[in-house]
Design a protein around this motif. Sequence first.
Motif, PDB file in Angstrom:
ATOM      1  N   ASP A   1       0.835  -1.208   0.000  1.00 45.05           N
ATOM      2  CA  ASP A   1       0.000   0.000   0.000  1.00 45.05           C
ATOM      3  C   ASP A   1       0.870   1.258   0.000  1.00 45.05           C
ATOM      4  OD1 ASP A   1      -2.307  -1.525   0.019  1.00 45.05           O
ATOM      5  OD2 ASP A   1      -2.710  -1.224   2.162  1.00 45.05           O
ATOM      6  N   CYS A   2       1.947   1.239   0.775  1.00 45.08           N
ATOM      7  CA  CYS A   2       2.858   2.389   0.816  1.00 45.08           C
ATOM      8  C   CYS A   2       3.545   2.586  -0.530  1.00 45.08           C
ATOM      9  CB  CYS A   2       3.900   2.219   1.918  1.00 45.08           C
ATOM     10  SG  CYS A   2       3.237   2.443   3.592  1.00 45.08           S
ATOM     11  N   ILE A   3       3.965   1.509  -1.162  1.00 43.47           N
ATOM     12  CA  ILE A   3       4.614   1.597  -2.473  1.00 43.47           C
ATOM     13  C   ILE A   3       3.656   2.215  -3.492  1.00 43.47           C
ATOM     14  CG2 ILE A   3       5.484   0.238  -4.434  1.00 43.47           C
ATOM     15  CD1 ILE A   3       6.689  -1.694  -2.270  1.00 43.47           C
ATOM     16  N   ARG A   4       2.438   1.736  -3.515  1.00 41.86           N
ATOM     17  CA  ARG A   4       1.437   2.257  -4.459  1.00 41.86           C
ATOM     18  C   ARG A   4       1.186   3.747  -4.191  1.00 41.86           C
ATOM     19  NH1 ARG A   4      -1.390  -1.735  -4.520  1.00 41.86           N
ATOM     20  NH2 ARG A   4      -2.564  -1.443  -2.601  1.00 41.86           N
ATOM     21  N   TRP A   5       1.018   4.107  -2.920  1.00 42.52           N
ATOM     22  CA  TRP A   5       0.775   5.488  -2.526  1.00 42.52           C
ATOM     23  C   TRP A   5       1.939   6.394  -2.932  1.00 42.52           C
ATOM     24  CZ3 TRP A   5       3.027   7.455   2.371  1.00 42.52           C
ATOM     25  CH2 TRP A   5       2.631   8.768   2.660  1.00 42.52           C
ATOM     26  N   MET A   6       3.179   5.954  -2.664  1.00 41.14           N
ATOM     27  CA  MET A   6       4.350   6.755  -2.992  1.00 41.14           C
ATOM     28  C   MET A   6       4.542   6.883  -4.501  1.00 41.14           C
ATOM     29  SD  MET A   6       7.155   5.559  -0.204  1.00 41.14           S
ATOM     30  CE  MET A   6       6.843   5.666   1.550  1.00 41.14           C
TER      31      MET A   6
ATOM     32  N   ILE B   1      18.037   9.129   6.044  1.00 41.21           N
ATOM     33  CA  ILE B   1      16.656   9.360   5.629  1.00 41.21           C
ATOM     34  C   ILE B   1      16.593   9.310   4.112  1.00 41.21           C
ATOM     35  CG2 ILE B   1      14.779  11.066   5.531  1.00 41.21           C
ATOM     36  CD1 ILE B   1      15.756  12.091   8.273  1.00 41.21           C
ATOM     37  N   HIS B   2      15.664   8.503   3.603  1.00 37.32           N
ATOM     38  CA  HIS B   2      15.369   8.483   2.172  1.00 37.32           C
ATOM     39  C   HIS B   2      14.119   9.314   1.963  1.00 37.32           C
ATOM     40  CE1 HIS B   2      18.321   5.445   1.295  1.00 37.32           C
ATOM     41  NE2 HIS B   2      17.736   4.541   2.084  1.00 37.32           N
ATOM     42  N   ALA B   3      14.184  10.257   1.034  1.00 34.13           N
ATOM     43  CA  ALA B   3      13.042  11.135   0.790  1.00 34.13           C
ATOM     44  C   ALA B   3      12.717  11.199  -0.693  1.00 34.13           C
ATOM     45  CB  ALA B   3      13.334  12.532   1.316  1.00 34.13           C
ATOM     46  N   LEU B   4      11.430  11.145  -0.976  1.00 33.43           N
ATOM     47  CA  LEU B   4      10.921  11.347  -2.327  1.00 33.43           C
ATOM     48  C   LEU B   4      10.286  12.731  -2.349  1.00 33.43           C
ATOM     49  CD1 LEU B   4       9.225   7.873  -2.841  1.00 33.43           C
ATOM     50  CD2 LEU B   4      11.438   8.640  -3.735  1.00 33.43           C
ATOM     51  N   PHE B   5      10.852  13.633  -3.134  1.00 29.27           N
ATOM     52  CA  PHE B   5      10.359  15.007  -3.211  1.00 29.27           C
ATOM     53  C   PHE B   5       9.528  15.207  -4.464  1.00 29.27           C
ATOM     54  CE2 PHE B   5      13.678  15.794  -0.153  1.00 29.27           C
ATOM     55  CZ  PHE B   5      13.218  16.874   0.576  1.00 29.27           C
TER      56      PHE B   5
ATOM     57  N   CYS C   1      11.743   5.927 -12.240  1.00 24.14           N
ATOM     58  CA  CYS C   1      10.737   4.886 -12.021  1.00 24.14           C
ATOM     59  C   CYS C   1      10.167   5.076 -10.611  1.00 24.14           C
ATOM     60  CB  CYS C   1      11.369   3.506 -12.166  1.00 24.14           C
ATOM     61  SG  CYS C   1      10.258   2.143 -11.776  1.00 24.14           S
ATOM     62  N   PRO C   2       9.013   5.740 -10.499  1.00 23.34           N
ATOM     63  CA  PRO C   2       8.450   5.994  -9.169  1.00 23.34           C
ATOM     64  C   PRO C   2       8.234   4.731  -8.339  1.00 23.34           C
ATOM     65  CG  PRO C   2       7.331   7.331 -10.799  1.00 23.34           C
ATOM     66  CD  PRO C   2       8.225   6.379 -11.550  1.00 23.34           C
ATOM     67  N   GLU C   3       7.794   3.650  -8.963  1.00 25.06           N
ATOM     68  CA  GLU C   3       7.567   2.422  -8.201  1.00 25.06           C
ATOM     69  C   GLU C   3       8.878   1.843  -7.666  1.00 25.06           C
ATOM     70  OE1 GLU C   3       5.659  -2.025  -8.554  1.00 25.06           O
ATOM     71  OE2 GLU C   3       4.912  -0.474  -9.903  1.00 25.06           O
ATOM     72  N   GLY C   4       9.919   1.878  -8.470  1.00 25.73           N
ATOM     73  CA  GLY C   4      11.220   1.382  -8.018  1.00 25.73           C
ATOM     74  C   GLY C   4      11.770   2.212  -6.867  1.00 25.73           C
ATOM     75  N   ALA C   5      11.642   3.535  -6.968  1.00 23.09           N
ATOM     76  CA  ALA C   5      12.093   4.411  -5.877  1.00 23.09           C
ATOM     77  C   ALA C   5      11.292   4.120  -4.614  1.00 23.09           C
ATOM     78  CB  ALA C   5      11.952   5.874  -6.288  1.00 23.09           C
TER      79      ALA C   5
ATOM     80  N   PRO D   1       6.821  11.363  -7.448  1.00 25.70           N
ATOM     81  CA  PRO D   1       8.006  12.105  -7.009  1.00 25.70           C
ATOM     82  C   PRO D   1       8.942  12.474  -8.162  1.00 25.70           C
ATOM     83  CG  PRO D   1       8.262   9.779  -6.536  1.00 25.70           C
ATOM     84  CD  PRO D   1       6.867   9.961  -7.047  1.00 25.70           C
ATOM     85  N   ASP D   2       9.671  13.574  -7.972  1.00 25.05           N
ATOM     86  CA  ASP D   2      10.637  14.056  -8.963  1.00 25.05           C
ATOM     87  C   ASP D   2      12.074  13.719  -8.587  1.00 25.05           C
ATOM     88  OD1 ASP D   2       8.767  15.680 -10.624  1.00 25.05           O
ATOM     89  OD2 ASP D   2       8.489  16.716  -8.720  1.00 25.05           O
ATOM     90  N   LEU D   3      12.374  13.786  -7.283  1.00 27.13           N
ATOM     91  CA  LEU D   3      13.733  13.549  -6.804  1.00 27.13           C
ATOM     92  C   LEU D   3      13.736  12.515  -5.688  1.00 27.13           C
ATOM     93  CD1 LEU D   3      15.327  17.126  -6.504  1.00 27.13           C
ATOM     94  CD2 LEU D   3      15.785  15.393  -8.235  1.00 27.13           C
ATOM     95  N   PHE D   4      14.788  11.692  -5.684  1.00 28.29           N
ATOM     96  CA  PHE D   4      15.035  10.721  -4.621  1.00 28.29           C
ATOM     97  C   PHE D   4      16.314  11.191  -3.932  1.00 28.29           C
ATOM     98  CE2 PHE D   4      16.264   5.980  -3.857  1.00 28.29           C
ATOM     99  CZ  PHE D   4      16.136   6.159  -2.507  1.00 28.29           C
TER     100      PHE D   4
END
Length: 159
Positions: free
Chosen positions: A17-22, A87-91, A125-129, A27-30
């Motif tokens: 669920d978190c992967i799908r939501w993220m 911390i890993h962040a998706l911006f 690849c948003p899903e991979g990130a 996101p543009d940047l990891f």
Amino acid sequence: MAQATAPLTRAEKYRADCIRWMADYGPDLFVTFVFNRWISMDEAQRTFEEFHGRFDKKLLGRSYMDRPDERTTYIATIEKPDTNIHIHALFKMTAEQKERFGEIAVPIWKKLVKAGNLDIKPVHCPEGAARYVTKELRPETSDRLLMPIHKEKNTKIAA
């Protein structure tokens, strides 16, 4: 002959669920925020939130708090709090904000965390990130999931 698949465990469902939501977040940047020293999870979170405030202030000016719709947003997780906390962040941001991220972010992080560093990558690849960001995320570690305070009220993920 079809193989039967086992139902997902609670932890697997939460992560999926978190992967799908993220991924849907777009996101543009990891970005990985590295401390290179031991600090508590609370201190890591406070430092990261301080970074975000300073970053948006630099982009938007002093009145950045009055402009929540123009602020950058992120979904982040704290990883390895007992050994090598980072911390890993998706911006998610505008093209201009993305272009200026490195030139603004690196000096801010260096000022906040002298020994720290940033690893900044575009998201192809948003899903991979999202899979990478959630690799240690489970219902029992959901306190490691971070979002900007001005956005937290509107988002719910069931643990």
